[in-house]
Design an enzyme around this catalytic site. Structure first.
Site, PDB file in Angstrom:
ATOM      1  N   GLU A  53     -19.738 -46.111 -23.413  1.00 40.32           N
ATOM      2  CA  GLU A  53     -20.924 -45.914 -22.580  1.00 40.32           C
ATOM      3  C   GLU A  53     -20.912 -44.497 -21.995  1.00 40.32           C
ATOM      4  O   GLU A  53     -19.882 -44.014 -21.521  1.00 40.32           O
ATOM      5  CB  GLU A  53     -20.899 -46.945 -21.448  1.00 40.32           C
ATOM      6  CG  GLU A  53     -21.980 -46.783 -20.401  1.00 40.32           C
ATOM      7  CD  GLU A  53     -21.808 -47.732 -19.221  1.00 40.32           C
ATOM      8  OE1 GLU A  53     -22.794 -47.989 -18.527  1.00 40.32           O
ATOM      9  OE2 GLU A  53     -20.681 -48.231 -19.007  1.00 40.32           O
ATOM     10  N   LYS A 122     -29.661 -50.136 -20.976  1.00 43.88           N
ATOM     11  CA  LYS A 122     -28.869 -51.067 -20.173  1.00 43.88           C
ATOM     12  C   LYS A 122     -29.766 -51.905 -19.272  1.00 43.88           C
ATOM     13  O   LYS A 122     -30.644 -51.380 -18.587  1.00 43.88           O
ATOM     14  CB  LYS A 122     -27.849 -50.277 -19.341  1.00 43.88           C
ATOM     15  CG  LYS A 122     -26.775 -51.101 -18.655  1.00 43.88           C
ATOM     16  CD  LYS A 122     -25.758 -50.157 -18.038  1.00 43.88           C
ATOM     17  CE  LYS A 122     -24.597 -50.860 -17.358  1.00 43.88           C
ATOM     18  NZ  LYS A 122     -23.624 -49.902 -16.809  1.00 43.88           N
ATOM     19  N   CYS A 158     -21.841 -52.505 -21.281  1.00 45.46           N
ATOM     20  CA  CYS A 158     -20.950 -52.670 -20.123  1.00 45.46           C
ATOM     21  C   CYS A 158     -21.345 -53.859 -19.237  1.00 45.46           C
ATOM     22  O   CYS A 158     -21.096 -54.996 -19.597  1.00 45.46           O
ATOM     23  CB  CYS A 158     -20.886 -51.369 -19.323  1.00 45.46           C
ATOM     24  SG  CYS A 158     -19.446 -51.281 -18.222  1.00 45.46           S
ATOM     25  N   ASN A 382       0.880 -30.607  16.412  1.00 41.81           N
ATOM     26  CA  ASN A 382      -0.032 -30.369  15.298  1.00 41.81           C
ATOM     27  C   ASN A 382      -0.115 -28.905  14.888  1.00 41.81           C
ATOM     28  O   ASN A 382      -0.494 -28.597  13.749  1.00 41.81           O
ATOM     29  CB  ASN A 382      -1.432 -30.899  15.645  1.00 41.81           C
ATOM     30  CG  ASN A 382      -1.497 -32.418  15.608  1.00 41.81           C
ATOM     31  OD1 ASN A 382      -0.594 -33.068  15.072  1.00 41.81           O
ATOM     32  ND2 ASN A 382      -2.546 -32.982  16.147  1.00 41.81           N
TER      33      ASN A 382
END
Length: 561
Positions: A53, A122, A158, A382
């Site tokens: 596909e 599809k 699919c 940090n």
């Protein structure tokens, strides 16, 4: 029917399944792959050669498919590809979008006699998890079978084969067998799901079936192949490998009016943990290769997450394409220095060391007038992480090595990472893997080696790394459990909260402390802004952070159950 010598000769129909890896938008490259597969199929005497596909464009194309220039180019490329079928008895079938009468469809092109003979559209458009096809395409009608060398072939695209309606219609319309082209991405347990669904279609229609899937990585998704042919009994006659490119010709034989697939090659299906690991390796390799990178670097801290990422990188690219960098501060233990060195040495990867002590002192001096009178805390911690990110990005920019981030799903979920610090980078191979599974995967890799791994065999992650308590080492005697529940508890809560959408009350009823569960929920929600800015990583589950789970950044709702 009988041959000239009186022996029995049954009619055969040959389907060549081309399980290949396309690159999104690389029309010429994908067409060349299709042409090579067609040539092999013709050599095998195939009646039809099938590509997956949306193969010509690559998949998933997302909103780019709605650009007229894109789908127009796809059509022109398909017309050019069709020319290879001129004068041949073999049909070529390839997936690509089609624009027809003002509507865009997910199409599957049937190429015969040097031209586009027909385009199937599809019907069932998936709109869940990572799929958003109703945004892009119009549903096609129920297509009838197509005739290929005298055989009526039903081609559900699919998702069309995941529901009874389309296959049922094809069977009623006279299909003699079903051939299903797919672009089906991996998640844990997906292969078994496919087999169950296709078994149901075979049982409902009484028709044998071929299931063709693509392979390769595209952004966060990895297509895992595993194509197969299934007889009317539901048994495999052919099983193609998971993850590897392969081309196989399935031979169907007409026995008294029923098509039977003759026995073919049957590849072994790897374990779940191996499939996950292969997804991380292939996802990284294709993300780099398809974006033009060949080398990576990462901060190797002496902890288990960066050790696993380094191992994945070496298995994907080879030791010579991986640079590890240790960036110690005064809080970095000698054990971490030793562990990082042992890991890099086992992998055969380069290890550089850059101390952050001097730049940290400089930044502290600059900020001292503004921080004066306050207690040291997360902001100071940090700064260390952000300095490491700065230095690593400097190396990345200078030498063209993509920086990998190393945060596992547990940390990504609760925001236990520094934005613009250790979250800096282009890709995170373990983004969808919880901490406890990281440990399990390291143990597995230490005793497992496969031919597709570019790294050496043996213990890649030292036992000392696996056994020591996790720590960010941003302050004296820091442990992850100072800020978070133990990882076995945290992961169990996160799996219920994130992966299964459980209510707080349900999680508490499973034996977890309510205050802890509420804290974890709060951390997950307030960390959405970090995930929004985080690097992509390969999808292992149905609730990976990005397309699977789309939450607002601003959100004051909390579960009150």
């Amino acid at each position: 029917m009988k041959g000239m010598d009186g022996s029995h000769s049954n009619r055969q129909f040959r389907v060549t399944l081309a399980q290949l890896n396309p690159t999104l938008g690389a029309f010429e490259e994908n067409a060349k792959k299709a042409e090579a597969a067609y040539s092999k199929g013709c050599g095998d005497g195939a009646d039809v050669v099938m590509l997956p596909e949306m193969f010509l464009t690559g998949y998933q194309v997302q909103d780019i498919v709605m650009r007229p220039a894109f789908y127009t180019q796809a059509r022109k490329s398909m017309e050019e590809l069709a020319k290879v079928t001129a004068g041949k008895s073999t049909t070529l079938c390839v997936g690509a979008p089609v624009f027809d009468e003002g509507h865009l469809f997910n199409g599957y092109y049937v190429l015969q006699n040097g031209q586009i003979e027909t385009v199937l559209k599809k019907h069932d458009l998936p709109n869940f998890n990572v799929f958003d096809e109703k945004r892009h395409y119009t549903p096609g009608g129920l297509s009838d079978p197509i005739m290929i060398n005298g055989v009526s072939v039903g081609i559900p695209i699919c998702e069309d084969a995941w529901h009874p309606e389309v296959c049922g219609h094809l069977a009623e319309a006279g299909a003699e067998l079903l051939c299903v082209p797919n672009g089906s991405p991996y998640f844990r347990g997906k292969f078994k799901r496919r087999v169950l669904e296709m078994s149901a279609r075979v049982q409902e229609t009484g028709l044998p079936l071929t299931y063709l899937n693509m392979v390769g990585g595209q952004d966060d998704q990895v297509f895992d192949g595993g194509s197969f042919a299934m007889d009317v009994s539901g048994a495999f006659s052919t099983q193609m490998p998971l993850f590897d490119e392969a081309i196989e010709t399935v031979i169907f034989e007409d026995l008294d009016g029923d098509w039977v697939a003759l026995p073919g090659e049957k590849a072994e299906i790897p374990s779940e943990i191996e499939q996950d690991y292969r997804v991380m390796v292939d996802g990284l390799r294709d993300y780099l290769g398809k974006t033009g990178f060949s080398k990576v670097l990462l901060g190797l801290s002496g902890g288990i997450d960066s050790a696993l990422v380094a191992t994945i990188a070496v298995d994907a690219l080879g030791p010579g394409n991986v640079r590890c960098v240790m960036l110690p501060s005064e809080y970095t233990s000698q054990g971490s220095l030793d562990d990082a060195a042992a890991c890099a040495n086992a992998l055969g990867a380069r290890l550089d060391q850059i101390s952050i002590s001097e730049p940290r002192a400089a930044v502290s001096t600059v900020l001292a007038p503004f921080f004066d009178g306050t207690d040291p805390g997360i902001a100071e911690e940090n700064i260390q992480s952000r300095l490491r990110g700065l230095l690593l990005m400097g190396l990345s920019n200078k030498f063209g090595e993509m920086l990998l981030t190393t945060g596992n799903k547990s940390e990504v979920a609760v925001g236990y990472a520094t934005i613009y610090g250790d979250m800096s980078g282009g890709y995170n191979p373990i983004k969808d893997m919880y901490k406890m599974r990281v440990f399990e995967t390291c143990r597995w890799r230490n005793v497992t080696h496969r031919v597709w791994m570019n790294g050496p065999a043996g213990e890649m992650v030292p036992q000392t790394i696996i056994e020591k308590p996790p720590s960010a080492e941003l302050r004296e005697d820091q442990k992850d459990e100072d800020s978070l529940p133990p990882y076995e508890v945290l992961d169990a809560i996160l799996e219920r909260l994130v992966d299964h959408d459980c209510a707080i009350e349900d999680i508490v009823s499973d034996g977890f402390d309510r205050e802890t569960v509420k804290k974890v929920e709060h951390l997950v929600y307030i960390s959405e802004y970090k995930r929004f800015q985080s690097a992509p990583g390969p999808r292992l589950t149905q609730k990976s952070f990005w397309l699977d789970r789309r939450y607002p950044i601003v959100n004051r709702w909390r579960d009150s159950s």
